[in-house]
Enzyme design. Structure first.
Site, PDB file in Angstrom:
ATOM      1  N   ARG A 590      36.858   2.972 -22.860  1.00 39.40           N
ATOM      2  CA  ARG A 590      38.233   2.121 -23.261  1.00 39.40           C
ATOM      3  C   ARG A 590      38.913   1.976 -22.019  1.00 39.40           C
ATOM      4  O   ARG A 590      38.734   2.544 -20.874  1.00 39.40           O
ATOM      5  CB  ARG A 590      39.105   3.262 -23.867  1.00 39.40           C
ATOM      6  CG  ARG A 590      38.556   3.416 -25.365  1.00 39.40           C
ATOM      7  CD  ARG A 590      39.734   4.183 -26.313  1.00 39.40           C
ATOM      8  NE  ARG A 590      40.096   5.526 -25.493  1.00 39.40           N
ATOM      9  CZ  ARG A 590      41.414   6.261 -25.966  1.00 39.40           C
ATOM     10  NH1 ARG A 590      41.881   5.696 -26.824  1.00 39.40           N
ATOM     11  NH2 ARG A 590      41.341   7.339 -25.427  1.00 39.40           N
ATOM     12  N   SER A 651      34.023  11.174 -17.768  1.00 35.41           N
ATOM     13  CA  SER A 651      33.644  12.496 -18.211  1.00 35.41           C
ATOM     14  C   SER A 651      32.243  13.051 -17.980  1.00 35.41           C
ATOM     15  O   SER A 651      31.411  13.341 -18.870  1.00 35.41           O
ATOM     16  CB  SER A 651      33.900  12.162 -19.854  1.00 35.41           C
ATOM     17  OG  SER A 651      35.077  11.554 -19.998  1.00 35.41           O
ATOM     18  N   ASP A 705      37.681  14.205 -18.333  1.00 35.86           N
ATOM     19  CA  ASP A 705      38.422  13.988 -19.791  1.00 35.86           C
ATOM     20  C   ASP A 705      39.086  15.225 -20.113  1.00 35.86           C
ATOM     21  O   ASP A 705      40.262  15.129 -20.770  1.00 35.86           O
ATOM     22  CB  ASP A 705      37.549  13.473 -20.790  1.00 35.86           C
ATOM     23  CG  ASP A 705      36.341  14.234 -21.066  1.00 35.86           C
ATOM     24  OD1 ASP A 705      35.559  13.941 -21.765  1.00 35.86           O
ATOM     25  OD2 ASP A 705      35.870  15.352 -20.238  1.00 35.86           O
TER      26      ASP A 705
HETATM   27  C1  0WK Z   1      38.773  10.990 -26.132  1.00 37.71           C
HETATM   28  C2  0WK Z   1      39.242  11.103 -24.830  1.00 37.71           C
HETATM   29  C3  0WK Z   1      37.797  10.885 -23.992  1.00 37.71           C
HETATM   30  C4  0WK Z   1      36.885  11.853 -24.285  1.00 37.71           C
HETATM   31  C5  0WK Z   1      36.439  11.634 -25.705  1.00 37.71           C
HETATM   32  C6  0WK Z   1      35.776  12.792 -26.001  1.00 37.71           C
HETATM   33  O1  0WK Z   1      39.841   9.936 -24.488  1.00 37.71           O
HETATM   34  O2  0WK Z   1      38.428  10.847 -22.496  1.00 37.71           O
HETATM   35  O3  0WK Z   1      35.682  11.760 -23.674  1.00 37.71           O
HETATM   36  O4  0WK Z   1      37.610  11.921 -26.530  1.00 37.71           O
HETATM   37  O5  0WK Z   1      35.340  12.804 -27.643  1.00 37.71           O
HETATM   38  P1  0WK Z   1      34.184  12.112 -28.169  1.00 37.71           P
HETATM   39  O6  0WK Z   1      34.455  10.466 -27.858  1.00 37.71           O
HETATM   40  O7  0WK Z   1      33.031  12.139 -27.057  1.00 37.71           O
HETATM   41  O8  0WK Z   1      33.956  12.476 -29.524  1.00 37.71           O
HETATM   42  C1  BGC Z   2      30.532  16.462 -19.439  1.00 36.66           C
HETATM   43  C2  BGC Z   2      32.022  16.803 -18.748  1.00 36.66           C
HETATM   44  C3  BGC Z   2      32.847  16.180 -20.084  1.00 36.66           C
HETATM   45  C4  BGC Z   2      32.387  16.640 -21.488  1.00 36.66           C
HETATM   46  C5  BGC Z   2      33.060  16.051 -22.435  1.00 36.66           C
HETATM   47  C6  BGC Z   2      30.010  16.849 -20.575  1.00 36.66           C
HETATM   48  O1  BGC Z   2      28.836  16.486 -21.089  1.00 36.66           O
HETATM   49  O2  BGC Z   2      29.644  17.125 -18.559  1.00 36.66           O
HETATM   50  O3  BGC Z   2      32.154  16.377 -17.814  1.00 36.66           O
HETATM   51  O4  BGC Z   2      34.208  16.614 -19.815  1.00 36.66           O
HETATM   52  O5  BGC Z   2      30.852  16.114 -21.680  1.00 36.66           O
HETATM   53  O6  BGC Z   2      33.085  14.705 -22.511  1.00 36.66           O
END
Ligand code: 0WK
Ligand code: BGC
Ligand code: BGC
Length: 965
Positions: A590, A651, A705
């Site tokens: 994003r 992240s 993140d």
């Molecule tokens: C939303 C956050 C972002 C993070 C994500 C993790 O803004 O920084 O990496 O959540 O959740 P996912 O999208 O991997 O389920």
């Molecule tokens: C990364 C982290 C991150 C996490 C959640 C992991 O795979 O190594 O830096 O915070 O994923 O997104």
């Protein structure tokens, strides 16, 4: 005209009255298909079985002699047992109504029939094989039967079951329940002692012929005793457990009770494969009942929408709500009053073999007391309950031997038998009997009508398995029943198949299916056992994580890198300004514009995708793609040419050398862009910006993140000092005492530490918890041996763990009938979001099946249930491990501050945490369990970590501002 016959022609009823009951007048009379009643034919059928004596003067044209001394009394008596066609239709209609009401789960008014699901979902497909012990209790009154049944599977010839009957002493039928089950266990071992069975584990099917709430093939709670039983301490209890306890107490044999079925189900399932399949089981023995295969979607208590399930109607209790009122004779009321269960099983007491003899006795006693029979003399035997049994009635009714038998029997009862008494007694037997058969027919007709309804079939072709001594001892019972059914349901083509051995084989079939399912369940539990983590194991993970945290902070070898983030404080609300933020590493990439004002934070953002070939391409390609998105966003937001301070949520594990310097240690989560690991990500971004003309961006901060999420939530709640992500990946950060951070100078104040707990266990410290499925997922990943903790917890992997378990269970034949499908062998075909969908409480099993069928998996309802359990086991372990990690972090903060009790908030983000129905509550429960001195509040981040990145940038700009003045 006083004539005597049981039937309307000569009854006192004026012809006109009967004719008036035309279908349209009394819509109740219309049957499915709207056939007009053709009862006059029905009603004119005489009692079957007695020899017709044509042309004898004084006999009715139906050839029935008028007993010369019969009086109004006899007529009135026997008239009471007459059931008209109209009444039979009414019974059929009322019973059908009650059945459909009970199926719909409508509690009130309480339905007269119970419609109990039996968990038998399929009729036998003949593949069942093995040796089974069958214990039958309750079908044949004061006796139980033990059978040894050998099923030979398809093509095997039929082996005659060996069986033995044991008479149950009356005091056992009316005594404490334990005594009854001990008696049964004793009979079992007496039977097995005579067989060369040795001590090997035996599988037993329990045919228990009483109304029970079943909650599984081997779990069944007795609702109420019927027939001659009334043992204490059994109603409301699981009869399988009572039998298991008795067998254990007896201890002679190691018998596993794997299934409990109602005798009607055993009868239906025992139908010879060649002639059946029978889809209705009808028993008329001491009691009466029927079962049939109902469409599962019509059974409200079951959350099924496909397939059929066998339902035990328990029609014995029809009329307990008074609907039979006008039909009950004074003799029925007398019998009921004297019975063990007055007011209950009224319909059964008009049909069941336990009662027919008694009804005949009551009528004979009445007629004797009226002076119409036996010269007006009774006898102690005639006046004592139960002196006339079912078999007596059968004998007396026998058209050939009957008269002589009647004589002999009545003499045995101490009665002096007059010339006309024999015939009158036979009339009484016939009247009682015929009514029973016709009532049973009306009930069966209701079941057939229900089958027509539920299968939306006008013409129904069906096989009914019949069982019970009333059928065996009274051949006329079946013919009256058959004829009446044909008239009540003319559009049903019904074949009646007598069950060969009283259902013993049928019970063995169900036991074989149950044994197979029990074996499958055992394999499932064995497979999932490593996922059930107990408190000790979780506390061990917490302790190991704590140890790794300390080592990581000291810079010693540890699977936890404990990376300083150079974020020293959470926002204090004084931040202001417009900031650009990037959020890379989660499900979506994003670009955000974050406006921080006194009124609060306003965010505008745009989601862009990172195609797999970019995430796994070259670093330059990846960062050029990122800059493309930024430029596109700026254009759309009218920000082109503006150089706003930018915060970059990146992240992935980065060793930060400063707020705007982060060296990527290694990619995770499916990213592997080249030439990035070991590089400063901010540099790579700035180079990409540099490669793009006319773009000015001021990259101020790079944050993880977890940090962005902590800051974002910290803006609302200053106690938020931990950031947790459980999404594609998983990780946590928290505010550590600077004095504990060896890598950063200074002893006072705090610094946010990015734990990178995804890598926890990469040193093998999680080896004991690692399953073969975790190993398969790791080996197939692009970073085998890495991110062990993450691969047991996060969204990128849970679906894959489930898929590998399903493959394993399919290979064991436990799932999908052992058929491996191409689809299931496809990586990532089982998305982690399926776990969230499948485990959502609001989703019925049927929807679970829908998800799995979309995956092209051929499944049964048991399969759907097992897949649900696999998902639950995998997600529960993930949540508990995550909870153990959080417990380690908050306990560290509490001890850092030497607090008795710590109150802290945790900012959380990530699709898995947010969307899974139970994940967050399981994490919180585990933290409460493992860190009872920490009061932890989980704050779900609304705006994602982009806002946090902007706030970190804002803090950095404010600090830089202050440094400049
Ligand atoms: C939303 C956050 C972002 C993070 C994500 C993790 O803004 O920084 O990496 O959540 O959740 P996912 O999208 O991997 O389920
Ligand atoms: C990364 C982290 C991150 C996490 C959640 C992991 O795979 O190594 O830096 O915070 O994923 O997104
Ligand atoms: C019981 C039924 C049983 C029937 C025939 C009734 O009394 O309630 O469960 O199927 O008898 O044995």
């Amino acid at each position: 005209m006083l004539g005597f016959s049981i039937f309307p022609e000569v009854s006192g009823m004026p012809h006109t009255e009967r004719e008036e009951l035309t279908p349209k007048e009394n819509n109740q009379l219309l049957l499915p298909g709207g056939h007009p009643p053709m009862w006059n034919h029905m009603d004119s059928i005489g009692p079957i079985g007695l020899p017709h004596r044509e042309g004898v003067p004084g006999c009715s044209q139906e050839g029935l002699p008028y007993p010369s001394n019969s009086s109004e009394l006899v007529l009135e008596c026997l008239q009471q047992f007459k059931v008209t066609g109209t009444q039979l239709q009414q019974i059929q209609a009322r019973l059908l109504g009650s059945m459909e009401q009970a199926l719909g789960g409508q509690a009130s008014p309480a339905s007269a029939v119970r419609m109990l699901p039996t968990y038998v979902g399929s009729i036998p497909h003949g593949t069942e094989q093995g040796d089974f012990v069958v214990l039958e209790l309750g079908a044949t009154g004061a006796s139980l039967r033990v059978l040894w049944v050998t099923l030979m599977g398809t093509g095997g010839h039929r082996m005659e079951p060996r069986s033995q009957e044991f008479v149950i002493p009356p005091e056992v039928m009316l005594g404490p329940g334990q005594q009854l089950f001990d008696f049964a266990a004793h009979c079992l071992s007496e039977f097995l002692d005579a067989l060369p069975v040795g001590k090997q584990g035996l599988q037993l099917g329990f045919s228990f012929s009483f109304p029970c709430h079943q909650t599984g093939l081997d779990r069944s709670t007795l609702i109420s005793w019927t027939k001659g039983f009334r043992c204490s301490g059994v109603e409301g209890h699981d009869v399988v457990q009572l039998l298991r306890d008795a067998i254990k107490r007896h201890g002679a044999y190691n018998i596993d009770v794997v299934a409990v079925v109602n005798d009607t189900v055993g009868t239906m399932m025992g139908c010879e494969p060649g002639v059946g399949p029978c889809e209705v089981g009808l028993v008329v023995d001491t009691g009466t009942n029927a079962c049939y295969m109902e469409e599962a979607r019509h059974v409200a208590v079951l959350d099924e929408d496909r397939g059929r399930v066998c339902v035990s109607v328990e029609w014995g209790s029809f009329g307990d709500d008074g609907v039979l009122g006008p039909m009950l004779t004074t003799f029925d009321h007398a019998l009921d009053r004297e019975s063990l269960n007055p007011g209950a099983q009224r319909f059964e007491k008009m049909i069941g073999g336990l009662y027919l003899g008694e009804l005949v006795r009551l009528v004979l006693a009445h007629l004797a007391q009226q002076g119409v029979l036996f010269g007006g003399c009774t006898s102690p035997a005639l006046l004592s309950r139960g002196s006339i049994l079912l078999e007596h009635v059968a004998e007396m009714e026998d058209p050939w031997a009957g008269a002589a038998r009647v004589h002999a029997l009545l003499q045995d009862l101490g009665l002096n038998v007059g010339a006309s008494d024999v015939e009158l007694v036979q009339y009484v037997c016939a009247a009682v009997f015929t009514r029973a058969a016709r009532l049973c027919a009306a009930a069966l007709a209701a079941v057939l009508s229900r089958l027509q309804h539920s299968r939306e079939q006008q013409i129904l072709q069906i096989a009914v398995a019949t069982g019970g001594r009333v059928f065996e001892q009274h051949p006329s019972f079946l013919s009256i029943l058959q004829e009446t059914v044909m008239l009540l349901t003319p559009e049903c083509d019904v074949s009646f198949i007598p069950s060969v051995d009283g259902g013993g084989r049928g019970v063995a079939m169900v036991t074989a299916v149950a044994a197979r399912l029990a074996a499958h369940r055992h394999l499932l539990e064995e497979t999932l056992a490593p996922f059930q983590l107990n408190r000790e194991q979780l506390a061990a993970v917490q302790a190991q994580m704590r140890e790794a945290m300390v080592k990581g902070l000291r810079g010693e070898a540890s699977s936890l890198r404990m990376l300083p983030t150079y974020v020293r404080a959470t926002p204090d609300g004084s931040e202001r300004g417009d900031f650009l933020a990037l959020d890379l590493g989660g499900t979506n990439f994003r670009v955000l514009l974050v406006r921080v004002t006194a009124e609060g934070v306003k965010i505008t953002n745009q989601i862009y995708s990172i195609p797999e070939n970019v995430a796994q391409g070259s670093g330059q390609q990846l960062f050029d793609h990122i800059v493309d998105c930024i430029v596109d966003f700026q254009q759309k937001q009218g920000l082109s040419g503006q150089s706003l301070p930018l915060g970059f949520t990146f992240s992935f594990p980065c060793r930060q050398l400063g707020l705007d310097q982060g060296i990527l240690l290694n990619w995770t989560k499916g990213f592997s862009a080249s030439d990035c690991e070991g590089q400063d990500i901010v540099c790579l971004l700035r180079e990409a910006i540099g490669r793009r003309q006319a773009v000015e961006l001021n990259v101020v901060a790079i944050v993880n993140d977890t940090v962005g999420t902590m800051m974002s939530c910290g803006y609302e709640d200053p106690r938020c000092e931990v950031g947790l992500i459980v999404g594609t990946g998983t990780n946590a950060c928290y505010m550590e005492e600077l004095r504990n951070v060896a890598a950063v100078a200074g002893d006072s104040g705090h610094m946010c530490i990015n734990m990178e707990w995804g890598a926890f266990g990469d040193d093998g410290s999680l080896g004991l918890l690692r399953t073969c499925f975790d190993a398969s997922v790791d080996q197939a990943s692009i970073n085998p041996g890495k991110q062990s903790f993450e691969k047991m917890i996060s969204g990128m992997y849970l679906g894959e763990i489930v898929r590998h378990i399903l493959l394993h269970l399919t290979s064991l034949g436990v799932l999908f009938r052992g058929q491996q499908t191409q689809r299931l062998q496809t990586r990532d075909i089982f998305k982690t979001k399926f776990l969230s969908e499948i485990e959502s409480d609001s989703l019925a099993l049927r929807q679970v099946r829908a998800i799995l069928e979309d995956l092209g998996l051929p499944l049964t309802s048991d399969d759907a249930l097992m897949v649900l359990e696999v998902c639950q086991a995998v997600s529960q372990r993930a949540a508990q491990l995550c909870g153990a990690g959080v417990a380690a972090v908050v306990e560290k903060i509490r001890e850092n501050r030497g607090l008795e009790e710590l109150t802290v908030s945790i900012g959380v983000d990530g699709t898995l945490y947010k969307l899974h129905p139970h994940f967050s509550s399981l994490v919180a429960a585990t933290v409460r369990e493992l860190a009872p001195r920490c009061v932890v509040t989980f704050l779900q981040s609304e705006d994602g970590s982009g806002k946090g990145a902007a706030l970190v940038t804002a803090v950095a700009c404010r600090l830089a501002q202050m440094a400049r003045v």
